[in-house]
Design an enzyme around this catalytic site. Structure first.
Site, PDB file in Angstrom:
ATOM      1  N   CYS A   1       0.836  -1.203   0.000  1.00 13.83           N
ATOM      2  CA  CYS A   1       0.000   0.000   0.000  1.00 13.83           C
ATOM      3  C   CYS A   1       0.878   1.263   0.000  1.00 13.83           C
ATOM      4  O   CYS A   1       1.605   1.508   0.965  1.00 13.83           O
ATOM      5  CB  CYS A   1      -0.901  -0.051   1.233  1.00 13.83           C
ATOM      6  SG  CYS A   1      -1.693   1.483   1.686  1.00 13.83           S
TER       7      CYS A   1
ATOM      8  N   CYS B   1       0.119   3.719   2.808  1.00 19.94           N
ATOM      9  CA  CYS B   1       0.647   3.174   4.069  1.00 19.94           C
ATOM     10  C   CYS B   1       2.123   3.534   4.225  1.00 19.94           C
ATOM     11  O   CYS B   1       2.572   3.912   5.307  1.00 19.94           O
ATOM     12  CB  CYS B   1       0.485   1.655   4.112  1.00 19.94           C
ATOM     13  SG  CYS B   1      -1.214   1.077   4.077  1.00 19.94           S
TER      14      CYS B   1
END
Length: 106
Positions: free
Chosen positions: A30, A33
């Protein structure tokens, strides 16, 4: 940088913590993230005496992600005395996350 925890130490590190705990549910693949990680690291460093910060990888700990209704990553959960006090999804800047933490710790 926030320590990665899993279902084996989640209770000890989060649910039994005397301090409020910010948990970042994330995935290695991600991009948001990855962008959020240094922001949380700064918050952890600056608040080390008043807030613990941990990371849970949803790919390895799906059980925890399901338990805390994580539908997408990054997902933040703020725990106080073992209970989820607040939650938010998506990456954000440091000022926004700190304001969210402060608002929910009043």
């Amino acid at each position: 940088m926030a320590q990665r925890i899993n279902k084996d130490n989640f209770e000890e590190k989060v649910l039994k913590s005397p301090l409020p705990v910010l948990v970042d549910f994330y995935s290695d693949s991600c991009i948001p993230c990855k962008q959020l990680s240094p922001v949380l690291g700064d918050i952890e460093d600056e608040r080390e005496d008043t807030l613990s910060v941990y990371k849970v990888n949803v790919n390895y700990d799906m059980e925890l992600a399901e338990k805390y209704d994580v539908m997408g990553v990054p997902a933040l959960r703020l725990f106080v005395q073992g209970e989820v006090k607040a939650e938010r999804a998506g990456a954000a800047g440091k000022a926004d996350i700190e304001a969210w933490i402060d608002e929910n710790l009043k």
